[in-house]
Design a protein around this motif. Sequence first.
Motif, mmCIF file in Angstrom:
data_model
loop_
_atom_site.group_PDB
_atom_site.id
_atom_site.type_symbol
_atom_site.label_atom_id
_atom_site.label_comp_id
_atom_site.label_asym_id
_atom_site.label_seq_id
_atom_site.Cartn_x
_atom_site.Cartn_y
_atom_site.Cartn_z
ATOM 1 N N ARG A 255 18.966 2.426 3.088
ATOM 2 C CA ARG A 255 18.820 3.562 2.821
ATOM 3 C C ARG A 255 20.834 4.839 3.258
ATOM 4 N NH1 ARG A 255 12.900 5.575 1.136
ATOM 5 N NH2 ARG A 255 12.096 4.277 2.712
ATOM 6 N N ASP A 256 20.722 4.285 4.133
ATOM 7 C CA ASP A 256 21.838 5.293 4.883
ATOM 8 C C ASP A 256 23.581 4.870 3.713
ATOM 9 O OD1 ASP A 256 22.925 2.420 4.517
ATOM 10 O OD2 ASP A 256 22.802 2.278 6.918
ATOM 11 N N GLY A 257 23.492 4.552 1.850
ATOM 12 C CA GLY A 257 24.517 4.434 1.422
ATOM 13 C C GLY A 257 25.841 3.584 1.027
ATOM 14 N N SER A 258 25.720 2.615 2.549
ATOM 15 C CA SER A 258 25.896 1.200 2.040
ATOM 16 C C SER A 258 25.728 -0.127 2.063
ATOM 17 C CB SER A 258 26.679 0.946 4.291
ATOM 18 O OG SER A 258 25.826 0.942 5.039
ATOM 19 N N ALA A 259 26.281 -0.606 2.018
ATOM 20 C CA ALA A 259 26.033 -2.102 0.922
ATOM 21 C C ALA A 259 25.041 -2.734 2.137
ATOM 22 C CB ALA A 259 27.181 -2.892 0.798
ATOM 23 N N HIS A 260 23.761 -3.646 2.147
ATOM 24 C CA HIS A 260 23.272 -4.627 2.793
ATOM 25 C C HIS A 260 22.282 -5.605 1.845
ATOM 26 C CE1 HIS A 260 23.124 -1.562 5.607
ATOM 27 N NE2 HIS A 260 22.735 -0.623 4.792
ATOM 28 N N GLU A 261 22.693 -6.508 2.760
ATOM 29 C CA GLU A 261 21.934 -7.986 2.354
ATOM 30 C C GLU A 261 20.512 -7.700 2.059
ATOM 31 O OE1 GLU A 261 22.024 -12.983 3.035
ATOM 32 O OE2 GLU A 261 21.791 -11.260 4.498
ATOM 33 N N PHE A 262 20.634 -8.126 0.675
ATOM 34 C CA PHE A 262 18.255 -7.784 0.205
ATOM 35 C C PHE A 262 18.486 -9.113 -0.304
ATOM 36 C CE2 PHE A 262 20.290 -3.121 -0.375
ATOM 37 C CZ PHE A 262 19.019 -2.904 0.210
ATOM 38 N N GLN A 263 16.862 -8.932 0.589
ATOM 39 C CA GLN A 263 16.172 -10.822 -0.012
ATOM 40 C C GLN A 263 15.546 -10.358 -1.296
ATOM 41 O OE1 GLN A 263 17.251 -13.093 1.559
ATOM 42 N NE2 GLN A 263 17.890 -12.089 2.794
ATOM 43 N N PHE A 264 15.568 -10.798 -2.272
ATOM 44 C CA PHE A 264 14.389 -10.769 -3.916
ATOM 45 C C PHE A 264 13.125 -12.337 -3.645
ATOM 46 C CE2 PHE A 264 18.240 -12.373 -4.998
ATOM 47 C CZ PHE A 264 17.218 -13.843 -7.112
ATOM 48 N N LEU A 265 12.363 -10.994 -4.408
ATOM 49 C CA LEU A 265 10.955 -12.365 -5.042
ATOM 50 C C LEU A 265 10.827 -11.741 -5.840
ATOM 51 C CD1 LEU A 265 8.825 -12.697 -1.380
ATOM 52 C CD2 LEU A 265 10.997 -14.338 -2.399
ATOM 53 N N VAL A 266 11.397 -12.531 -6.939
ATOM 54 C CA VAL A 266 10.736 -12.056 -8.138
ATOM 55 C C VAL A 266 9.388 -13.566 -9.948
ATOM 56 C CG1 VAL A 266 12.979 -13.551 -9.766
ATOM 57 C CG2 VAL A 266 11.924 -11.088 -10.540
ATOM 58 N N ALA A 267 8.266 -12.320 -9.740
ATOM 59 C CA ALA A 267 8.292 -12.779 -11.082
ATOM 60 C C ALA A 267 7.727 -12.375 -12.809
ATOM 61 C CB ALA A 267 7.086 -13.732 -10.386
ATOM 62 N N ASN A 268 6.715 -12.297 -13.048
ATOM 63 C CA ASN A 268 6.580 -11.905 -13.777
ATOM 64 C C ASN A 268 5.749 -10.789 -13.771
ATOM 65 O OD1 ASN A 268 3.740 -13.088 -15.216
ATOM 66 N ND2 ASN A 268 4.794 -14.556 -14.758
ATOM 67 N N ALA A 269 5.960 -10.235 -14.538
ATOM 68 C CA ALA A 269 5.356 -8.525 -13.956
ATOM 69 C C ALA A 269 3.638 -8.766 -13.880
ATOM 70 C CB ALA A 269 4.984 -7.596 -14.969
ATOM 71 N N ASN A 270 2.915 -9.770 -14.739
ATOM 72 C CA ASN A 270 1.420 -10.199 -14.613
ATOM 73 C C ASN A 270 1.353 -10.787 -13.423
ATOM 74 O OD1 ASN A 270 -1.202 -9.991 -16.216
ATOM 75 N ND2 ASN A 270 -1.109 -12.227 -15.197
ATOM 76 N N PHE A 271 1.469 -11.858 -12.976
ATOM 77 C CA PHE A 271 1.456 -12.858 -11.287
ATOM 78 C C PHE A 271 2.121 -11.368 -10.505
ATOM 79 C CE2 PHE A 271 3.411 -14.692 -8.458
ATOM 80 C CZ PHE A 271 2.413 -15.202 -7.715
ATOM 81 N N MET A 272 2.639 -10.795 -10.895
ATOM 82 C CA MET A 272 2.661 -9.926 -9.537
ATOM 83 C C MET A 272 1.901 -8.645 -9.182
ATOM 84 S SD MET A 272 6.078 -11.238 -7.551
ATOM 85 C CE MET A 272 6.461 -10.058 -6.524
ATOM 86 N N LEU A 273 1.581 -8.157 -10.238
ATOM 87 C CA LEU A 273 0.984 -7.598 -10.090
ATOM 88 C C LEU A 273 -0.469 -7.250 -10.648
ATOM 89 C CD1 LEU A 273 3.307 -4.424 -11.410
ATOM 90 C CD2 LEU A 273 3.039 -5.095 -9.080
ATOM 91 N N ASN A 274 -0.818 -7.888 -11.168
ATOM 92 C CA ASN A 274 -2.087 -8.133 -11.799
ATOM 93 C C ASN A 274 -3.088 -9.922 -11.286
ATOM 94 O OD1 ASN A 274 -3.825 -6.989 -13.087
ATOM 95 N ND2 ASN A 274 -4.082 -8.395 -15.238
ATOM 96 N N ASP A 275 -2.511 -10.648 -11.519
ATOM 97 C CA ASP A 275 -3.150 -12.073 -10.864
ATOM 98 C C ASP A 275 -4.309 -12.057 -9.891
ATOM 99 O OD1 ASP A 275 -3.854 -14.544 -10.539
ATOM 100 O OD2 ASP A 275 -1.791 -14.944 -11.499
ATOM 101 N N VAL A 276 -4.957 -12.707 -10.586
ATOM 102 C CA VAL A 276 -6.217 -12.416 -9.168
ATOM 103 C C VAL A 276 -6.319 -13.397 -8.312
ATOM 104 C CG1 VAL A 276 -8.278 -11.861 -11.022
ATOM 105 C CG2 VAL A 276 -7.051 -14.114 -10.795
ATOM 106 N N GLN A 277 -4.834 -14.280 -8.001
ATOM 107 C CA GLN A 277 -5.191 -14.928 -7.795
ATOM 108 C C GLN A 277 -3.602 -14.315 -6.282
ATOM 109 O OE1 GLN A 277 -6.444 -17.967 -7.144
ATOM 110 N NE2 GLN A 277 -8.236 -18.304 -9.031
ATOM 111 N N ASN A 278 -3.286 -13.174 -6.675
ATOM 112 C CA ASN A 278 -2.392 -12.433 -5.993
ATOM 113 C C ASN A 278 -2.912 -12.149 -5.372
ATOM 114 O OD1 ASN A 278 0.198 -12.957 -4.739
ATOM 115 N ND2 ASN A 278 1.093 -11.993 -6.657
ATOM 116 N N GLU A 279 -4.520 -11.797 -5.504
ATOM 117 C CA GLU A 279 -4.987 -9.428 -4.790
ATOM 118 C C GLU A 279 -4.766 -9.769 -3.536
ATOM 119 O OE1 GLU A 279 -9.103 -9.664 -4.300
ATOM 120 O OE2 GLU A 279 -8.952 -11.607 -4.022
ATOM 121 N N SER A 280 -3.660 -10.680 -2.770
ATOM 122 C CA SER A 280 -4.121 -9.966 -0.766
ATOM 123 C C SER A 280 -2.038 -9.317 -1.630
ATOM 124 C CB SER A 280 -3.514 -10.886 -0.261
ATOM 125 O OG SER A 280 -2.150 -12.124 -0.175
ATOM 126 N N MET A 281 -0.850 -8.796 -2.348
ATOM 127 C CA MET A 281 0.170 -8.634 -2.468
ATOM 128 C C MET A 281 -0.105 -7.093 -2.243
ATOM 129 S SD MET A 281 3.621 -9.097 -3.230
ATOM 130 C CE MET A 281 4.779 -8.413 -4.849
#
Length: 217
Positions: free
Chosen positions: A76-102
């Motif tokens: 957050r210093d205003g300059s560009a950085h290399e970001f890594q991303f992990l993406v999936a549907n919202a239900n899996f990322m936030l609500n799936d019982v198999q993914n509760e360790s998130m």
Amino acid sequence: SHFFIFFFFVVVVVMSSSSIAMSLGMSSSLSSRSSLSSRPCIRASRRQQIHAAVSAQASSKQQQGTVRPTPPVNPRDGSAHEFQFLVANANFMLNDVQNESMAEQLRERVRYYGEMEYAVDFALVCEPEWLEKNVPADQLAKLGRPAVALVSTEKDWMVFMRLRLDRVISGSFNATWEEATKGDSEKIPDFPPQKWIAPYSPYAKGWWEKFLPENVN
């Protein structure tokens, strides 16, 4: 007369041999005493060397323990950085019982950063604006919507999270913090109640809110 001369010669030889033997015995005794008397000095010297080595090792460990690890990049210093991303549907990322360790993984990361006085370098982004630009079309077509992405500049940690989450699309891109976290949190759905069979209570609904870009400190 020859007998007396021979007898005298034998006596002289015997006395000479005894004298030599006694001389050698005394020399050996003195050498042994000298060796024995030097052993305490050798042992003392060895003890000093061992003590010095142990002290040096302890001092080295103490110094290593006081050295702080290199802090992560502050994205957050205003300059560009290399970001890594992990993406999936919202239900899996936030609500799936198999993914509760998130939830626990993110909470522990925030706790550790706070302890080390680091700036938090990750966030959960719902429907990120960079999605279509950085995810191949064939993978994008299989991605349920709305989508939620975890973004961070910490590559090693993101590799760990990818292994934990498993069923996610991963990638990287260069951007500023504002660009990487630009999305629409309002699109996170109101998840319906789910069947919970674990012997403990699930995380409270909305646990993800503190990790949204607008709430990350």
